[in-house]
Design a protein around this motif. Sequence first.
Motif, PDB file in Angstrom:
ATOM      1  N   LEU A 221      -2.217 -15.671  87.963  1.00 53.30           N
ATOM      2  CA  LEU A 221      -2.470 -14.273  88.313  1.00 53.30           C
ATOM      3  C   LEU A 221      -3.741 -14.095  89.141  1.00 53.30           C
ATOM      4  N   GLU A 222      -4.188 -15.158  89.743  1.00 54.82           N
ATOM      5  CA  GLU A 222      -5.414 -15.104  90.542  1.00 54.82           C
ATOM      6  C   GLU A 222      -5.300 -14.031  91.622  1.00 54.82           C
ATOM      7  N   ASP A 223      -6.359 -13.230  91.754  1.00 56.98           N
ATOM      8  CA  ASP A 223      -6.486 -12.162  92.758  1.00 56.98           C
ATOM      9  C   ASP A 223      -5.644 -10.926  92.441  1.00 56.98           C
ATOM     10  N   LEU A 224      -4.966 -10.887  91.303  1.00 58.10           N
ATOM     11  CA  LEU A 224      -4.221  -9.697  90.901  1.00 58.10           C
ATOM     12  C   LEU A 224      -5.037  -8.901  89.881  1.00 58.10           C
ATOM     13  N   ASN A 225      -4.791  -7.620  89.816  1.00 56.94           N
ATOM     14  CA  ASN A 225      -5.446  -6.770  88.833  1.00 56.94           C
ATOM     15  C   ASN A 225      -4.540  -6.615  87.617  1.00 56.94           C
ATOM     16  N   TYR A 226      -5.082  -6.898  86.461  1.00 56.52           N
ATOM     17  CA  TYR A 226      -4.332  -6.764  85.213  1.00 56.52           C
ATOM     18  C   TYR A 226      -5.335  -6.718  84.074  1.00 56.52           C
ATOM     19  N   ARG A 227      -4.870  -6.349  82.893  1.00 53.87           N
ATOM     20  CA  ARG A 227      -5.744  -6.285  81.722  1.00 53.87           C
ATOM     21  C   ARG A 227      -5.318  -7.366  80.737  1.00 53.87           C
ATOM     22  N   TYR A 228      -6.315  -8.106  80.251  1.00 52.26           N
ATOM     23  CA  TYR A 228      -5.994  -9.308  79.473  1.00 52.26           C
ATOM     24  C   TYR A 228      -7.212  -9.752  78.686  1.00 52.26           C
ATOM     25  N   THR A 229      -7.041  -9.944  77.381  1.00 52.37           N
ATOM     26  CA  THR A 229      -8.138 -10.473  76.567  1.00 52.37           C
ATOM     27  C   THR A 229      -7.986 -11.964  76.300  1.00 52.37           C
ATOM     28  N   GLY A 230      -6.758 -12.474  76.449  1.00 48.90           N
ATOM     29  CA  GLY A 230      -6.504 -13.877  76.149  1.00 48.90           C
ATOM     30  C   GLY A 230      -6.336 -14.172  74.674  1.00 48.90           C
ATOM     31  N   GLU A 231      -6.321 -13.135  73.831  1.00 47.06           N
ATOM     32  CA  GLU A 231      -6.186 -13.348  72.382  1.00 47.06           C
ATOM     33  C   GLU A 231      -4.762 -13.750  72.015  1.00 47.06           C
ATOM     34  N   ALA A 232      -4.640 -14.831  71.271  1.00 40.57           N
ATOM     35  CA  ALA A 232      -3.342 -15.281  70.763  1.00 40.57           C
ATOM     36  C   ALA A 232      -3.061 -14.616  69.414  1.00 40.57           C
ATOM     37  N   LEU A 233      -1.967 -15.019  68.757  1.00 43.48           N
ATOM     38  CA  LEU A 233      -1.590 -14.392  67.491  1.00 43.48           C
ATOM     39  C   LEU A 233      -2.628 -14.618  66.395  1.00 43.48           C
ATOM     40  N   LEU A 234      -3.158 -15.823  66.313  1.00 42.39           N
ATOM     41  CA  LEU A 234      -4.183 -16.122  65.319  1.00 42.39           C
ATOM     42  C   LEU A 234      -5.581 -15.908  65.891  1.00 42.39           C
ATOM     43  N   PRO A 235      -6.517 -15.407  65.089  1.00 42.64           N
ATOM     44  CA  PRO A 235      -6.338 -15.021  63.682  1.00 42.64           C
ATOM     45  C   PRO A 235      -5.821 -13.590  63.549  1.00 42.64           C
ATOM     46  N   HIS A 236      -5.006 -13.377  62.526  1.00 45.24           N
ATOM     47  CA  HIS A 236      -4.507 -12.033  62.205  1.00 45.24           C
ATOM     48  C   HIS A 236      -3.946 -12.084  60.788  1.00 45.24           C
ATOM     49  N   PRO A 237      -4.273 -11.090  59.944  1.00 47.57           N
ATOM     50  CA  PRO A 237      -3.833 -11.124  58.545  1.00 47.57           C
ATOM     51  C   PRO A 237      -2.320 -11.049  58.367  1.00 47.57           C
ATOM     52  N   LEU A 238      -1.592 -10.549  59.364  1.00 45.33           N
ATOM     53  CA  LEU A 238      -0.150 -10.435  59.210  1.00 45.33           C
ATOM     54  C   LEU A 238       0.582 -11.761  59.387  1.00 45.33           C
TER      55      LEU A 238
END
Length: 256
Positions: A221-238
Amino acid sequence: MKLGVLVISHGSPDPNWVNLVDDAIQIAATDLPEGLPIVASFLEVVEGRFIQDGIDQLEEQGVTELIVIPLFVSSGSTHIDEIAYAFGVKNTPDKETDLKPFRLHSHVFFGDPIDDDPVIAQMIWDKVQGLSLQPEREVILLVGHGSIHDGFRQRWERGISSLSSRVGKLSGLKANDYALLNPDSVRQKVTNWQERGYDVIIAPLFLSAGYFTKKAIPSRLEDLNYRYTGEALLPHPLLPYWMSQQILNIMGSMRL
């Protein structure tokens, strides 16, 4: 007869990746009957904790009935196929594998991967909802690994498409979609939605952060505008909850 649980995930050279999986399994164990042995094992990389090691560890404790939880995000993973074959759950793999049948004496109860579970949809939305600014003009795009192999690719598409719809309903965003790294459709999907006037929120469908979330997705996605934190499923209590509920459901269906 004695019951035990083996949770299998892919494995990673990153100790933090392994620790996140271990932590989730320890939390899941608190919702299970006291004394039920539960072991985490890995398909690759993590020396001393391979699948056969986990089987041996449990059978040395007297386990005769083995619940196997494949901690993978899609039934389209070729690893699910080869692991099921190696456990004797299926007579032949759908794709040739180097994985040999495991040495075991236990009766195996083979669980399901994540696919489109509604609990996982909630996890995904929890991870990215802070990126939403104008829901009426936003699309959430789930990005998964995918597969180039016929049959497996279709399983990937079915699961992630259904999961994307679940996340879309939870989010209240204008639209939802998915893209795969294999075959690569990520850049095309983002570009298409942007040309239609949408802001794109990327939600990675990976168990834990690593190469794919940190390198593979951003590089496409280089040079494109988007929103992204990079967070995967873990960690998450569910995620521990998803594991414990699947284990309890299997236990409830067993005739011991």
